[in-house]
Design a protein around this motif. Structure first.
Motif, PDB file in Angstrom:
ATOM      1  N   GLU A  21       1.945   1.959  -3.393  1.00 35.41           N
ATOM      2  CA  GLU A  21       0.850   2.588  -4.136  1.00 35.41           C
ATOM      3  C   GLU A  21       0.763   4.075  -3.801  1.00 35.41           C
ATOM      4  OE1 GLU A  21      -1.418   1.697  -6.416  1.00 35.41           O
ATOM      5  OE2 GLU A  21      -0.170  -0.084  -6.663  1.00 35.41           O
ATOM      6  N   GLU A  49       0.835  -1.197   0.000  1.00 30.16           N
ATOM      7  CA  GLU A  49       0.000   0.000   0.000  1.00 30.16           C
ATOM      8  C   GLU A  49       0.880   1.261   0.000  1.00 30.16           C
ATOM      9  OE1 GLU A  49      -3.019   0.095  -0.619  1.00 30.16           O
ATOM     10  OE2 GLU A  49      -2.995   2.272  -0.483  1.00 30.16           O
ATOM     11  N   ILE A 104      -8.467   0.784   4.463  1.00 30.48           N
ATOM     12  CA  ILE A 104      -8.863  -0.571   4.856  1.00 30.48           C
ATOM     13  C   ILE A 104      -7.686  -1.522   4.730  1.00 30.48           C
ATOM     14  CG2 ILE A 104     -10.279  -2.553   4.150  1.00 30.48           C
ATOM     15  CD1 ILE A 104     -12.458  -0.490   3.430  1.00 30.48           C
ATOM     16  N   ARG A 105      -6.952  -1.358   3.612  1.00 23.23           N
ATOM     17  CA  ARG A 105      -5.819  -2.263   3.404  1.00 23.23           C
ATOM     18  C   ARG A 105      -4.760  -2.077   4.484  1.00 23.23           C
ATOM     19  NH1 ARG A 105      -4.677  -1.014  -2.555  1.00 23.23           N
ATOM     20  NH2 ARG A 105      -6.831  -1.124  -3.197  1.00 23.23           N
ATOM     21  N   ARG A 156     -10.741   5.246   1.060  1.00 26.56           N
ATOM     22  CA  ARG A 156     -11.207   4.184   1.952  1.00 26.56           C
ATOM     23  C   ARG A 156     -10.459   2.879   1.739  1.00 26.56           C
ATOM     24  NH1 ARG A 156     -16.993   4.414   2.707  1.00 26.56           N
ATOM     25  NH2 ARG A 156     -17.014   2.190   3.121  1.00 26.56           N
ATOM     26  N   THR A 157     -10.364   2.457   0.481  1.00 32.19           N
ATOM     27  CA  THR A 157      -9.767   1.140   0.254  1.00 32.19           C
ATOM     28  C   THR A 157      -8.346   1.086   0.799  1.00 32.19           C
ATOM     29  OG1 THR A 157      -9.298   1.962  -1.938  1.00 32.19           O
ATOM     30  CG2 THR A 157     -11.094   0.386  -1.747  1.00 32.19           C
ATOM     31  N   ALA A 158      -7.596   2.168   0.564  1.00 31.68           N
ATOM     32  CA  ALA A 158      -6.223   2.196   1.051  1.00 31.68           C
ATOM     33  C   ALA A 158      -6.209   2.071   2.559  1.00 31.68           C
ATOM     34  CB  ALA A 158      -5.548   3.496   0.628  1.00 31.68           C
TER      35      ALA A 158
END
Lengths: 232, 430
Positions: free
Chosen positions: B123, B120, B149-150, B145-147
């Motif tokens: 990224e 992450e 969450i990861r 959000r996804t980041a």
């Protein structure tokens, strides 16, 4: 020294075949200026091509094999010395004349040691440049006053200088020193001949001999210059 | 992929972190071999896994977004290899290899979590670069959000792994357990934040480099502005006066050359290798060069001094010599009607010789007008006072050469005279 063309040699200023000249300089403006000057007023000198980088120059000189290459001392990727190193072994008949705005002694000596037959500054007039081209083409060396000064300096016996290893190469004769001194004072070959009561041909011989010594001598200062530039 | 640059991790066409792809690019071999090598190494006490992690940490991600189409087959092969690697690890663990047992056990879970977080971070770095390229805004916000969450999931994995590892060691004494817990937590946090530490260090280095480059550029710009631009402006204004243009150009050339190739010149390395350029040191050489420059500027012609020999400090005698030489240059500039004067200076241990030569009108030395004090007073008398010699050669129509010779009275004491021109007139030995 360019024996394959005896008709244009030394004496023949009005020979039919013009001297072919190739320009190497990374400044396009300067190349254009030299080309214009040589094309305009000098019928016996013909510019056959030009190059702006070391690689380009090496390829083009191999292709054209001109009589004389006007070579800029300062270029990216090794400069004039690099061109000399790569072209000379393959094209021994091509004669090189160095042109530079830099008056740094080590740069000038470096191209001379790499095999250039003379050195003139870029502020030289078109007429003088054409003269210099003819002279190196005829097998002579071309020493500007400044180059003469550098060489005198290198071969001077100042206190603390290393003793010469090979006297034949590492010392200048009295006569050679006189000739160099007059060159540095701004005398032309003819004037030097008159001053020393010798012939112009003898002056040329002395200058060529000085050139040879500058190229081959192992004097401390020379080899240090050369090794600084990774020539040896 | 024949280009062999520095080792960089691939950004596109990667499976985990682009390490294998980067190594393959660097070595110029197929990526399959690199992956296979990592798998084989993974079987040897997990060396492949550790090596992969270290490379991930310390090798920079490539900065350019090169598109790589990854064929389906290659992707499948790669996934297969990763699974195979895990399988080999498991088998090795089952066979009782304790180290692998560790890795595959709770610490394996922690490593997986760390991998997710690191990926992450890669990224985020990529997004940051992209944002920087688009708008110049650095440090753009994360990937939403996804980041988040990861990252949280990764952190949880790490925490879970550590916790399980600790529970596995619960039979230790209170003190040891507490110590182990603290160390494990510190290690866990350290591992999780590795990408940010590295980025911080790299950014600092980068910023420092940019500052140096910036300072350098500012210096060059300032110099060019003060000198070259001003001169060009002057030249444009005086473009109808070729003499003045030549004078300005020549003066600027000299100044720039001194800046580039002079003793403290810009283009000269601090080592100052090679024999120094014979001019421009403090002392005789410098003052003669300066005199030549002044004459050049005043009379709009070219004076090219050539200096030979080791420079000396000025003393009263040599100062007189410089002044006389200057006067000779001025004479040539005024009367010879030429645009170039040659000056040759030879400094020997016991004598200094100066030659000033022009190819101009020339004159008959016996027939100098009485009002020309320059030659008589400024040159001949001055040289005589200091024990020097003057030799004058001039032929009408061919030019003039003034030869000034000064014997150095005390070669051992090259002390610099701090006097003014008065000293020059004080003592007259003859």
């Amino acid at each position: 020294m360019t024996d394959e063309q005896p008709d244009t040699d030394s004496t023949g200023g009005e020979a039919q075949k013009p001297i072919t000249v190739f320009l190497v300089d990374d400044h396009g403006l300067f190349r254009a200026g030299v080309r214009a000057e040589l094309d305009r007023g000098v019928p016996d000198v013909e510019v056959v091509g030009e190059a702006g980088s070391v690689d380009e120059a090496v390829a083009a000189i191999r292709h054209h094999t001109p009589d004389v290459v006007l070579l800029d001392v300062h270029m990216p990727d090794g400069g004039g010395a690099e061109v000399l190193r790569r072209v000379r072994p393959e094209a021994p008949s091509v004669v090189f004349l160095a042109l530079s705005v830099s008056d740094a002694a080590e740069d000038v000596i470096a191209v001379i040691r790499a095999g250039a037959r003379g050195y003139v500054t870029k502020t030289i007039s078109g007429r003088d440049l054409a003269d210099a081209v003819r002279r190196v083409h005829g097998g002579d060396a071309v020493f500007s006053p400044r180059l003469a000064g550098f060489v005198l300096d290198v071969f001077s016996d100042r206190p603390g200088a290393a003793p010469p290893g090979d006297p034949e190469l590492d010392l200048l004769t009295r006569r050679e020193r006189d000739v160099l001194r007059l060159l540095a004072r701004g005398y032309a070959y003819k004037e030097i001949a008159g001053e020393l009561f010798i012939s112009v041909k003898t002056v040329e011989t002395h200058v060529s001999s000085v050139l040879r010594k500058t190229q081959l001598s192992n004097r401390y200062e020379l080899s240090r210059w050369a090794s600084d530039r990774r020539l040896v | 992929m024949p280009t062999r640059g520095a080792l960089e991790r691939r950004r596109s066409g990667r499976l985990v972190a682009g390490v294998a792809g980067g190594v393959a690019d660097h070595l110029g071999i197929d990526v399959l071999w690199v992956r296979a090598a990592f798998v084989v190494l993974a079987a040897i006490n997990g060396a492949g896994v550790v090596g992969y992690a270290l490379l991930w940490m310390f090798v920079r991600q490539e900065s350019a977004d090169t598109e790589r189409a990854v064929p389906r087959r290659e992707r499948q092969q790669a996934i297969g290899l990763v699974v195979l690697g895990l399988g080999i690890g498991l088998v090795a663990a089952l066979l009782g290899n304790s180290v692998i047992g560790w890795i595959v056990g709770p610490l394996g879970v922690a490593a997986l979590g760390a991998a997710v977080v690191w990926r992450e971070a890669d990224e985020a770095q990529r997004r940051r670069w992209a944002a920087g390229a688009r708008s110049g805004v650095t440090g753009a916000a994360g990937g939403g959000r996804t980041a988040l969450i990861r990252i949280v999931a990764g952190a949880l994995f790490v925490a879970l792994g550590i916790a399980v590892f600790l529970i596995g060691n619960i039979n230790l004494g209170q003190v040891q357990f507490g110590l182990l817990a603290v160390i494990a937590t510190i290690v866990g946090v350290g591992v999780l934040t590795v990408p940010w530490w590295l980025r911080l260090a790299r950014d600092l280095g980068e910023e420092r480099r940019q500052r140096i480059v910036e300072a350098e550029r500012a210096e060059i710009a300032a110099h060019l502005h003060d000198s070259v631009l001003q001169t060009l402006a002057l030249i444009q204004r005086q473009s109808d006066d070729p003499r003045e243009v030549a004078r300005l150009a020549r003066g600027q050339e000299r100044e720039l050359r001194h800046w580039l190739y002079g003793p403290q010149g810009y283009g000269r390395g601090s080592t100052g290798g090679g024999v120094k350029a014979p001019a421009l040191d403090e002392g005789l050489a410098e003052s003669l060069t300066k005199a030549a420059a002044e004459v050049e500027d005043t009379y709009a012609l070219t004076v090219s001094p050539v200096l030979v020999g080791a420079d000396r400090q000025l003393d009263a005698d040599l100062r007189a010599l410089v002044l006389a030489a200057r006067e000779a240059m001025v004479n040539a500039a005024k009367h010879a009607g030429v645009d170039e004067i040659s000056v040759y200076v030879e400094i020997e241990p016991d004598e200094v010789n100066v030659f000033v030569r022009d190819r101009g009108k020339g004159f008959d030395p016996d027939d100098v007008p009485a009002d020309r004090h320059g030659l008589a007073d400024s040159i001949k008398a001055r040289m005589a006072r200091h024990g020097g010699r003057v030799r004058l050669r001039s032929t009408p129509g061919e030019g003039t050469e003034v030869h000034l010779a000064m014997t150095i009275s005390d070669p051992a004491a090259p002390d610099r005279a701090t006097d003014t021109d008065n000293e020059d007139r004080q003592e007259a030995p003859s």
